[in-house]
Design an enzyme around this catalytic site. Structure first.
Site, PDB file in Angstrom:
ATOM      1  CG  HIS A   1      -7.959  -2.808  -7.323  1.00 23.63           C
ATOM      2  ND1 HIS A   1      -8.776  -1.985  -6.583  1.00 23.63           N
ATOM      3  CD2 HIS A   1      -8.196  -4.067  -6.901  1.00 23.63           C
ATOM      4  CE1 HIS A   1      -9.486  -2.728  -5.755  1.00 23.63           C
ATOM      5  NE2 HIS A   1      -9.153  -3.992  -5.930  1.00 23.63           N
TER       6      HIS A   1
ATOM      7  CG  ASN B   1      -6.833   4.566  -8.358  1.00 26.67           C
ATOM      8  OD1 ASN B   1      -6.692   3.562  -9.049  1.00 26.67           O
ATOM      9  ND2 ASN B   1      -7.480   4.548  -7.219  1.00 26.67           N
TER      10      ASN B   1
ATOM     11  NE  ARG C   1      -4.323   3.643  -6.248  1.00 30.62           N
ATOM     12  CZ  ARG C   1      -4.906   2.968  -5.277  1.00 30.62           C
ATOM     13  NH1 ARG C   1      -4.829   3.401  -4.025  1.00 30.62           N
ATOM     14  NH2 ARG C   1      -5.571   1.863  -5.540  1.00 30.62           N
TER      15      ARG C   1
ATOM     16  NE  ARG D   1      -4.278  -1.681   0.906  1.00 26.90           N
ATOM     17  CZ  ARG D   1      -5.185  -1.740  -0.031  1.00 26.90           C
ATOM     18  NH1 ARG D   1      -5.275  -0.781  -0.907  1.00 26.90           N
ATOM     19  NH2 ARG D   1      -6.014  -2.755  -0.110  1.00 26.90           N
TER      20      ARG D   1
END
Length: 70
Positions: free
Chosen positions: A33, A30, A20, A3
């Site tokens: 995923h 963005n 992103r 992340r």
């Protein structure tokens, strides 16, 4: 850890250098995923790919890849 590399959902507020921030345009577009967990990833992948398009024997394709299947 993944992340942190992906960045926040909104590319305009993602940290510089995240995927992103570098490649996203806006929240709907963005660039990448990240699923919350393996079960959700399996469900989401099924929305876009047929069973014959999904390759699951990663260790024979990339022998050094170690997947935590716990």
């Amino acid at each position: 850890q993944l992340r942190a590399i992906i960045g926040t959902t909104n590319p305009n507020t993602s940290a510089p250098g995240t995927l992103r921030a570098e490649f996203g345009f806006d929240t709907p577009n963005n660039a990448i995923h990240g699923s919350v967990n393996a079960e959700e990833a399996t469900r989401e992948i099924g929305l876009f790919f047929s069973q014959s398009e999904i390759y699951t024997n990663y260790t024979s394709y990339v022998p050094h890849l170690k997947l935590d299947r716990a």
